[in-house]
Design a protein around this motif. Structure first.
Motif, PDB file in Angstrom:
ATOM      1  N   GLN A  56    -118.505  19.805 -66.838  1.00  0.00           N
ATOM      2  CA  GLN A  56    -117.836  21.108 -66.817  1.00  0.00           C
ATOM      3  C   GLN A  56    -117.885  21.696 -65.406  1.00  0.00           C
ATOM      4  OE1 GLN A  56    -119.049  23.945 -69.835  1.00  0.00           O
ATOM      5  NE2 GLN A  56    -118.536  25.660 -68.531  1.00  0.00           N
ATOM      6  N   GLU A  57    -119.061  21.615 -64.765  1.00  0.00           N
ATOM      7  CA  GLU A  57    -119.211  22.119 -63.397  1.00  0.00           C
ATOM      8  C   GLU A  57    -118.266  21.371 -62.451  1.00  0.00           C
ATOM      9  OE1 GLU A  57    -122.635  22.634 -59.914  1.00  0.00           O
ATOM     10  OE2 GLU A  57    -123.217  21.970 -61.920  1.00  0.00           O
ATOM     11  N   LEU A  58    -118.141  20.062 -62.647  1.00  0.00           N
ATOM     12  CA  LEU A  58    -117.258  19.249 -61.810  1.00  0.00           C
ATOM     13  C   LEU A  58    -115.827  19.781 -61.878  1.00  0.00           C
ATOM     14  CD1 LEU A  58    -117.123  15.371 -61.688  1.00  0.00           C
ATOM     15  CD2 LEU A  58    -115.034  16.680 -62.038  1.00  0.00           C
ATOM     16  N   PHE A  59    -115.326  20.024 -63.097  1.00  0.00           N
ATOM     17  CA  PHE A  59    -113.937  20.463 -63.233  1.00  0.00           C
ATOM     18  C   PHE A  59    -113.736  21.897 -62.743  1.00  0.00           C
ATOM     19  CE2 PHE A  59    -113.497  16.761 -66.057  1.00  0.00           C
ATOM     20  CZ  PHE A  59    -112.322  16.241 -65.537  1.00  0.00           C
ATOM     21  N   VAL A  60    -114.746  22.743 -62.915  1.00  0.00           N
ATOM     22  CA  VAL A  60    -114.655  24.107 -62.375  1.00  0.00           C
ATOM     23  C   VAL A  60    -114.552  24.048 -60.854  1.00  0.00           C
ATOM     24  CG1 VAL A  60    -115.914  26.267 -62.019  1.00  0.00           C
ATOM     25  CG2 VAL A  60    -115.810  25.257 -64.301  1.00  0.00           C
ATOM     26  N   LYS A  61    -115.416  23.242 -60.211  1.00  0.00           N
ATOM     27  CA  LYS A  61    -115.381  23.113 -58.752  1.00  0.00           C
ATOM     28  C   LYS A  61    -114.062  22.506 -58.286  1.00  0.00           C
ATOM     29  CE  LYS A  61    -120.295  22.895 -57.640  1.00  0.00           C
ATOM     30  NZ  LYS A  61    -121.392  22.085 -57.071  1.00  0.00           N
ATOM     31  N   PHE A  62    -113.586  21.525 -59.033  1.00  0.00           N
ATOM     32  CA  PHE A  62    -112.325  20.873 -58.683  1.00  0.00           C
ATOM     33  C   PHE A  62    -111.182  21.885 -58.682  1.00  0.00           C
ATOM     34  CE2 PHE A  62    -108.590  18.300 -60.261  1.00  0.00           C
ATOM     35  CZ  PHE A  62    -108.328  17.697 -59.048  1.00  0.00           C
ATOM     36  N   TRP A  63    -111.134  22.733 -59.708  1.00  0.00           N
ATOM     37  CA  TRP A  63    -110.070  23.739 -59.773  1.00  0.00           C
ATOM     38  C   TRP A  63    -110.219  24.756 -58.640  1.00  0.00           C
ATOM     39  CZ3 TRP A  63    -105.443  24.669 -61.653  1.00  0.00           C
ATOM     40  CH2 TRP A  63    -104.960  25.984 -61.632  1.00  0.00           C
ATOM     41  N   LEU A  64    -111.431  25.239 -58.431  1.00  0.00           N
ATOM     42  CA  LEU A  64    -111.645  26.259 -57.401  1.00  0.00           C
ATOM     43  C   LEU A  64    -111.345  25.728 -56.002  1.00  0.00           C
ATOM     44  CD1 LEU A  64    -114.919  27.949 -58.720  1.00  0.00           C
ATOM     45  CD2 LEU A  64    -112.589  28.825 -58.858  1.00  0.00           C
ATOM     46  N   ASN A  65    -111.558  24.424 -55.789  1.00  0.00           N
ATOM     47  CA  ASN A  65    -111.351  23.826 -54.465  1.00  0.00           C
ATOM     48  C   ASN A  65    -110.045  23.041 -54.368  1.00  0.00           C
ATOM     49  OD1 ASN A  65    -113.867  24.740 -53.484  1.00  0.00           O
ATOM     50  ND2 ASN A  65    -114.899  23.058 -54.528  1.00  0.00           N
ATOM     51  N   ARG A  66    -109.120  23.288 -55.308  1.00  0.00           N
ATOM     52  CA  ARG A  66    -107.907  22.463 -55.380  1.00  0.00           C
ATOM     53  C   ARG A  66    -107.070  22.528 -54.102  1.00  0.00           C
ATOM     54  NH1 ARG A  66    -107.593  27.014 -58.054  1.00  0.00           N
ATOM     55  NH2 ARG A  66    -105.803  28.402 -57.934  1.00  0.00           N
ATOM     56  N   HIS A  67    -107.128  23.663 -53.377  1.00  0.00           N
ATOM     57  CA  HIS A  67    -106.305  23.794 -52.169  1.00  0.00           C
ATOM     58  C   HIS A  67    -106.937  23.112 -50.956  1.00  0.00           C
ATOM     59  CE1 HIS A  67    -103.677  26.452 -54.316  1.00  0.00           C
ATOM     60  NE2 HIS A  67    -104.647  27.322 -54.553  1.00  0.00           N
ATOM     61  N   GLU A 139    -113.525  29.471 -81.460  1.00  0.00           N
ATOM     62  CA  GLU A 139    -114.227  28.693 -82.481  1.00  0.00           C
ATOM     63  C   GLU A 139    -114.455  27.255 -81.998  1.00  0.00           C
ATOM     64  OE1 GLU A 139    -113.804  27.750 -87.286  1.00  0.00           O
ATOM     65  OE2 GLU A 139    -112.114  28.609 -86.175  1.00  0.00           O
ATOM     66  N   VAL A 140    -113.412  26.649 -81.438  1.00  0.00           N
ATOM     67  CA  VAL A 140    -113.510  25.274 -80.929  1.00  0.00           C
ATOM     68  C   VAL A 140    -114.510  25.203 -79.782  1.00  0.00           C
ATOM     69  CG1 VAL A 140    -112.256  23.476 -79.657  1.00  0.00           C
ATOM     70  CG2 VAL A 140    -111.200  24.572 -81.644  1.00  0.00           C
ATOM     71  N   PHE A 141    -114.423  26.156 -78.847  1.00  0.00           N
ATOM     72  CA  PHE A 141    -115.293  26.129 -77.665  1.00  0.00           C
ATOM     73  C   PHE A 141    -116.766  26.298 -78.052  1.00  0.00           C
ATOM     74  CE2 PHE A 141    -117.375  28.074 -73.966  1.00  0.00           C
ATOM     75  CZ  PHE A 141    -117.112  27.086 -73.034  1.00  0.00           C
ATOM     76  N   VAL A 142    -117.047  27.227 -78.958  1.00  0.00           N
ATOM     77  CA  VAL A 142    -118.433  27.461 -79.394  1.00  0.00           C
ATOM     78  C   VAL A 142    -119.003  26.203 -80.047  1.00  0.00           C
ATOM     79  CG1 VAL A 142    -119.862  28.743 -81.032  1.00  0.00           C
ATOM     80  CG2 VAL A 142    -118.250  29.972 -79.583  1.00  0.00           C
ATOM     81  N   LEU A 143    -118.208  25.544 -80.866  1.00  0.00           N
ATOM     82  CA  LEU A 143    -118.673  24.300 -81.491  1.00  0.00           C
ATOM     83  C   LEU A 143    -118.942  23.229 -80.444  1.00  0.00           C
ATOM     84  CD1 LEU A 143    -116.332  24.093 -84.637  1.00  0.00           C
ATOM     85  CD2 LEU A 143    -118.816  24.453 -84.629  1.00  0.00           C
ATOM     86  N   ARG A 145    -119.915  23.705 -77.390  1.00  0.00           N
ATOM     87  CA  ARG A 145    -121.149  24.050 -76.671  1.00  0.00           C
ATOM     88  C   ARG A 145    -122.383  23.773 -77.522  1.00  0.00           C
ATOM     89  NH1 ARG A 145    -119.806  23.082 -72.131  1.00  0.00           N
ATOM     90  NH2 ARG A 145    -118.181  22.152 -73.345  1.00  0.00           N
ATOM     91  N   LYS A 146    -122.187  23.701 -78.841  1.00  0.00           N
ATOM     92  CA  LYS A 146    -123.317  23.398 -79.730  1.00  0.00           C
ATOM     93  C   LYS A 146    -123.559  21.895 -79.843  1.00  0.00           C
ATOM     94  CE  LYS A 146    -123.074  27.566 -82.595  1.00  0.00           C
ATOM     95  NZ  LYS A 146    -122.802  28.112 -83.937  1.00  0.00           N
ATOM     96  N   GLY A 147    -122.734  21.112 -79.127  1.00  0.00           N
ATOM     97  CA  GLY A 147    -122.969  19.675 -79.074  1.00  0.00           C
ATOM     98  C   GLY A 147    -122.115  18.835 -80.000  1.00  0.00           C
TER      99      GLY A 147
END
Length: 196
Positions: A56-67, A139-143, A145-147
């Motif tokens: 998740q961190e990888l994709f967040v960084k990828f989006w933030l640094n896309r430019h 609902e999907v996201f919470v599930l 995160r619960k694994g």
């Protein structure tokens, strides 16, 4: 994944992200690589929750640094390099979290109040941000995160795995926008704290 993006090459999707901030292009790249990256992260860390956080961190960084990101070979190689660096950092952080009993007692007394305030603030913001998600998306996201796996979520909610994937991608985008100001503030605070 948006079907109209299915036949785009990685480089075409990357160009759409950079030049047009196209989040559907981001979703397409996410869909192509998330499973492989998760598999690698779980294999390297032996920890499913940590692996999900790292990817998740990888994709967040990828989006933030896309430019500004520079991809010399392929997007796949770039992602693998990012993941390798994140896993190395994760290992160092895990080792640093295991101080001696005396060091731990000292750190605990010095840092507990500030860390608790930061944690409470972040937790409150996270809960508020979650409430801004559409109901099914939340609902999907919470599930997730619960694994629960995407397959398990799809079966439980009687939707397709592609729909689960789309909801998770949408949730990550919304949460990233909602929480980015706090994350920047927390990083600055943390950096200043380490310098004082």
């Amino acid at each position: 994944m948006d079907q109209s993006y299915k036949n785009y090459t990685d480089n075409e999707l990357l160009r759409l992200m950079r030049e047009h901030d196209d989040d559907r292009a981001f979703d397409a790249l996410y869909g192509r690589y998330v499973h492989t990256l998760l598999h690698t992260a779980v294999r390297k860390t032996g920890d499913s929750a940590a692996a999900q956080d790292l990817v998740q961190e990888l994709f967040v960084k990828f989006w933030l640094n896309r430019h500004t990101c520079t991809i010399h070979k392929t997007v796949a190689a770039y992602f693998n390099g990012m993941l390798r660096n994140l896993i190395i950092t994760h290992y160092h952080q895990e080792q640093a979290r295991q101080p001696t009993a005396l060091e731990y007692a000292t750190q605990l007394s010095d840092n507990i109040t500030g860390e608790q305030i930061q944690f409470d603030t972040l937790n409150d913001l996270y809960e508020q941000s979650l409430q801004k998600l559409p109901e099914k998306c939340r609902e999907v996201f919470v599930l997730s995160r619960k694994g629960y796996s995407q397959k398990e979520i799809a079966r439980s909610l009687a939707i397709s795995e592609k729909t689960v994937e789309a909801h998770i991608g949408k949730a990550l985008r919304i949460l990233r926008i909602e929480m980015k100001d706090y994350i920047v503030f927390a990083l600055i605070t943390s950096t200043l704290g380490s310098l004082l």
